[in-house]
Design an enzyme around this catalytic site. Sequence first.
Site, PDB file in Angstrom:
ATOM      1  CG  MET A 309      -1.992  -1.071   1.165  1.00  0.00           C
ATOM      2  SD  MET A 309      -2.967  -1.075  -0.350  1.00  0.00           S
ATOM      3  CE  MET A 309      -3.965   0.379  -0.129  1.00  0.00           C
ATOM      4  CG  ASP A 328       9.521  -0.061   5.122  1.00  0.00           C
ATOM      5  OD1 ASP A 328       9.851  -0.681   6.157  1.00  0.00           O
ATOM      6  OD2 ASP A 328       8.533  -0.380   4.434  1.00  0.00           O
ATOM      7  CD  GLU A 387      -4.735  -3.063   9.807  1.00  0.00           C
ATOM      8  OE1 GLU A 387      -4.075  -2.084   9.438  1.00  0.00           O
ATOM      9  OE2 GLU A 387      -5.970  -3.045   9.932  1.00  0.00           O
ATOM     10  CE  LYS A 392      -1.936   0.194  11.002  1.00  0.00           C
ATOM     11  NZ  LYS A 392      -1.226   0.413   9.753  1.00  0.00           N
ATOM     12  CB  SER A 414      -7.661  -2.869   6.632  1.00  0.00           C
ATOM     13  OG  SER A 414      -6.582  -2.933   5.771  1.00  0.00           O
ATOM     14  CG  HIS A 435      -9.356   2.226   4.083  1.00  0.00           C
ATOM     15  ND1 HIS A 435     -10.503   1.478   3.991  1.00  0.00           N
ATOM     16  CD2 HIS A 435      -8.332   1.348   3.945  1.00  0.00           C
ATOM     17  CE1 HIS A 435     -10.176   0.206   3.808  1.00  0.00           C
ATOM     18  NE2 HIS A 435      -8.874   0.110   3.768  1.00  0.00           N
ATOM     19  CG  ASN A 438      -3.948  -3.950  -3.029  1.00  0.00           C
ATOM     20  OD1 ASN A 438      -3.283  -3.439  -3.921  1.00  0.00           O
ATOM     21  ND2 ASN A 438      -3.673  -5.130  -2.517  1.00  0.00           N
ATOM     22  CD  GLU A 447     -14.031   2.968   3.703  1.00  0.00           C
ATOM     23  OE1 GLU A 447     -15.141   2.440   3.640  1.00  0.00           O
ATOM     24  OE2 GLU A 447     -13.117   2.508   4.425  1.00  0.00           O
ATOM     25  CG  ASN A 485     -12.194  -3.457   4.511  1.00  0.00           C
ATOM     26  OD1 ASN A 485     -12.378  -3.805   3.340  1.00  0.00           O
ATOM     27  ND2 ASN A 485     -11.036  -3.011   4.940  1.00  0.00           N
TER      28      ASN A 485
HETATM   29  P1  NAD Z   1       2.863  -4.708   3.825  1.00  0.00           P
HETATM   30  O1  NAD Z   1       3.184  -5.792   4.778  1.00  0.00           O
HETATM   31  O2  NAD Z   1       2.985  -4.965   2.357  1.00  0.00           O
HETATM   32  O3  NAD Z   1       3.791  -3.433   4.133  1.00  0.00           O
HETATM   33  C1  NAD Z   1       3.992  -2.935   5.405  1.00  0.00           C
HETATM   34  C2  NAD Z   1       5.337  -2.202   5.413  1.00  0.00           C
HETATM   35  O4  NAD Z   1       5.439  -1.467   6.622  1.00  0.00           O
HETATM   36  C3  NAD Z   1       6.538  -3.149   5.339  1.00  0.00           C
HETATM   37  O5  NAD Z   1       7.382  -2.760   4.277  1.00  0.00           O
HETATM   38  C4  NAD Z   1       7.221  -2.937   6.691  1.00  0.00           C
HETATM   39  O6  NAD Z   1       8.630  -3.034   6.616  1.00  0.00           O
HETATM   40  C5  NAD Z   1       6.788  -1.502   7.007  1.00  0.00           C
HETATM   41  N1  NAD Z   1       6.918  -1.156   8.408  1.00  0.00           N
HETATM   42  C6  NAD Z   1       6.678  -1.896   9.517  1.00  0.00           C
HETATM   43  N2  NAD Z   1       6.931  -1.158  10.617  1.00  0.00           N
HETATM   44  C7  NAD Z   1       7.365   0.053  10.215  1.00  0.00           C
HETATM   45  C8  NAD Z   1       7.791   1.239  10.892  1.00  0.00           C
HETATM   46  N3  NAD Z   1       7.846   1.283  12.198  1.00  0.00           N
HETATM   47  N4  NAD Z   1       8.140   2.286  10.151  1.00  0.00           N
HETATM   48  C9  NAD Z   1       8.097   2.250   8.801  1.00  0.00           C
HETATM   49  N5  NAD Z   1       7.713   1.147   8.112  1.00  0.00           N
HETATM   50  C10 NAD Z   1       7.351   0.074   8.817  1.00  0.00           C
HETATM   51  O7  NAD Z   1       1.406  -4.201   4.206  1.00  0.00           O
HETATM   52  P2  NAD Z   1       0.332  -3.481   3.280  1.00  0.00           P
HETATM   53  O8  NAD Z   1      -0.520  -4.498   2.645  1.00  0.00           O
HETATM   54  O9  NAD Z   1       1.006  -2.446   2.459  1.00  0.00           O
HETATM   55  O10 NAD Z   1      -0.574  -2.754   4.373  1.00  0.00           O
HETATM   56  C11 NAD Z   1      -0.177  -1.564   4.994  1.00  0.00           C
HETATM   57  C12 NAD Z   1      -1.373  -0.957   5.710  1.00  0.00           C
HETATM   58  O11 NAD Z   1      -2.409  -0.713   4.753  1.00  0.00           O
HETATM   59  C13 NAD Z   1      -1.989  -1.860   6.754  1.00  0.00           C
HETATM   60  O12 NAD Z   1      -2.472  -1.071   7.806  1.00  0.00           O
HETATM   61  C14 NAD Z   1      -3.131  -2.531   5.996  1.00  0.00           C
HETATM   62  O13 NAD Z   1      -4.161  -2.974   6.851  1.00  0.00           O
HETATM   63  C15 NAD Z   1      -3.605  -1.391   5.142  1.00  0.00           C
HETATM   64  N6  NAD Z   1      -4.314  -1.787   3.926  1.00  0.00           N
HETATM   65  C16 NAD Z   1      -3.934  -2.872   3.191  1.00  0.00           C
HETATM   66  C17 NAD Z   1      -4.637  -3.202   2.029  1.00  0.00           C
HETATM   67  C18 NAD Z   1      -4.211  -4.387   1.190  1.00  0.00           C
HETATM   68  O14 NAD Z   1      -5.032  -4.868   0.401  1.00  0.00           O
HETATM   69  N7  NAD Z   1      -2.993  -4.860   1.316  1.00  0.00           N
HETATM   70  C19 NAD Z   1      -5.706  -2.419   1.609  1.00  0.00           C
HETATM   71  C20 NAD Z   1      -6.052  -1.288   2.360  1.00  0.00           C
HETATM   72  C21 NAD Z   1      -5.350  -0.977   3.513  1.00  0.00           C
END
Ligand code: NAD
Length: 646
Positions: A309, A328, A387, A392, A414, A435, A438, A447, A485
């Site tokens: 994301m 990151d 997540e 967070k 999410s 929000h 993907n 959102e 969701n």
């Molecule tokens: P992901 O696992 O692909 O990526 C998460 C990233 O966050 C990783 O690269 C990790 O190294 C990094 N990270 C962890 N701790 C960190 C910190 N302290 N500082 C900086 N970076 C850090 O996850 P994702 O699918 O990209 O999801 C990210 C967020 O978006 C989540 O909250 C998820 O619920 C939400 N989300 C996901 C989707 C989806 O379909 N994947 C859709 C909407 C929202």
Amino acid sequence: MNISLTSTHGIATLLFDREGSSANIFDRATLEELSTQLEQIAADNSLKGLLLRSAKPSIFIAGADLKTLSSASGDELASLIDLGHRVFNQLEKLRIPTVAAIHGACVGGGYELALACDWRVASDSSKTRIGLPETKLGILPAWGGSTRLPRLVGLPAALPLVLGGKLLKPEAARRKGLVDAVVPREHLESHSLGYLKNGKRSEPSHFLAHNPVSVAVIRKKAGDDLEDKTRGLYPAQPAALDVMCRAVSGSKDASFSREKEAILDLARRPETASLMRLFQLTERAKKHRYTEAEPREIQRTAVIGAGVMGAGIAYWLSTRGIDVVLRDISEKAVAAGMARISKNYDTSRRKHILSATEAARGLDRIHATARPVPLHRCQLVIEAASEELEIKKTIFADLSQRTAHDTLLATNTSALPIRELAGSIENPWRLLGLHFFNPVHRMQLVEVVRTDQTSDEAIATAIAFVRRIGKMPVLVKDSPGFLVNRILLPYLVEAAEIFEKGGNPKVIDDAMLDFGMPMGPLRLLDEVGLDVAAHVAHTLAAAFPDRMRVPAIAEKLVEAGHLGRKSGKGFYRYGKNGHEPSPKALSLRTGSEPAPRDLQSRLAGLMADEARRCLDEGIAESADDIDLAMVLGTGFAPFRGGPMQI
Ligand code: NAD
């Protein structure tokens, strides 16, 4: 007056400039005005040519007035269609050559007007878009477009444009023959006038494509493709196919009558009412004021987390001219995020969505880092890290120190309750949810989530920002799973449990494809990722234990490392030749009960029930917002109008 007529040196100009509006549109009064002007032009023997152009900065003519169209009685609509045919025929039959100088949106009735001219020249501006999108509204081009376009460019080129409701950029429109030339805006008028020297234009023959045998083959293939894509749920496309295939032989007048018959039939259908309403909701979402507060300008942003994301959001913002610091925790994660972004830019370049210069400039706007850098100059930070509430909370506590006191802090969570992050930061009025869905570059919905403490100014700024980056905002209240969701989850859980009890996965997914969803629920779970879905389910089950559960089958599959599409296995097994039910998932079923017969009403009913609860609890402002969010966020069967309509 909406159209002015002037003439110099024997060349008449019709200038479209609708009073009190930024758009030119066709309603009855404008068509009648045009008819009177064309009569004057026809009667003036001194004229040698006619140029049509618009005075608006970003619109040539945006089409018919949809308010009139959607509220007209059958008789009113019939007479409006007749009027359009008569006036555009008047234009086509003028003795002098005619040219449309197109800058800005030239859409629907606007392009049908241009089609009645001899020549069409377009500006190369990014504002110029050309096409006939009527089938997206459940109707068909019925002011001559379904007849003139295939006769001009040939059926094979015309069909995908009308059946897909596609709008083309100027150069693509030129390649397909929709316009004769594309020129810089400053040369538009002079170049268009040059075309008048070519005189009247005769219709091309398209002899090979338009002989009866070819037409039958083209028609059969297009009909089969449509059936595959729309499962017979969208009547406008087959109606347009029929009219267009018959339009290439016989008289134009007979074809115009068929256009009229078809639109009168389609206008009565509930599918059309739903699609027209959704279009109007989309237009409303572009400007609706959720608050009276004035938005602040946002130019510099940071995105925390460079995963699926975070990288998707950073890519999208940078394509829209916004600077992004992408952060990151490790060099490896940053590099993986940048690789994803570069791949997106490569694809956009290959598909001519962006030029090489635009792509290079976009990539330059992203400053990726694995170190904690100061973010005081950013007006907005979007957190898209893993997540986990604790992760967070730590990130927000750190951001609170690292940003200016009024930097907006948004999370892309999410489902986690956002208010739980408020204790980690100073000035929690600046905390909110953004929000994204993907894949970010494809999904239009965002959102915008408001907590009890979020200020009106923060909301106004976030809404304006979402619009500025070309997405559609819907304002929702902070509550687990927010809107989309939360409505989707009970539906996905029920589908997974029906499977677990013995239901055939193909029967379950096919039922919902037939309902009009873009993907069956088990396939969708695989796409989302079973680990991600289980995580969201845990959050929602904790919040609404009376009706939300974590499906045991999903947990078992996650334990076995079968995470869905991303691991090649989930409810289905994915290979080069598509997908088939996964033997592992089948072996984990606990029963042999076939899927119930009332699958559609049962599964869709769960979404409808949850949608009503969301409205009652004030999660969204209106049923309109809920319907629009579900269509944009999940592809909920658009012809049904949304979960509040069933
Ligand atoms: P992901 O696992 O692909 O990526 C998460 C990233 O966050 C990783 O690269 C990790 O190294 C990094 N990270 C962890 N701790 C960190 C910190 N302290 N500082 C900086 N970076 C850090 O996850 P994702 O699918 O990209 O999801 C990210 C967020 O978006 C989540 O909250 C998820 O619920 C939400 N989300 C996901 C989707 C989806 O379909 N994947 C859709 C909407 C929202």
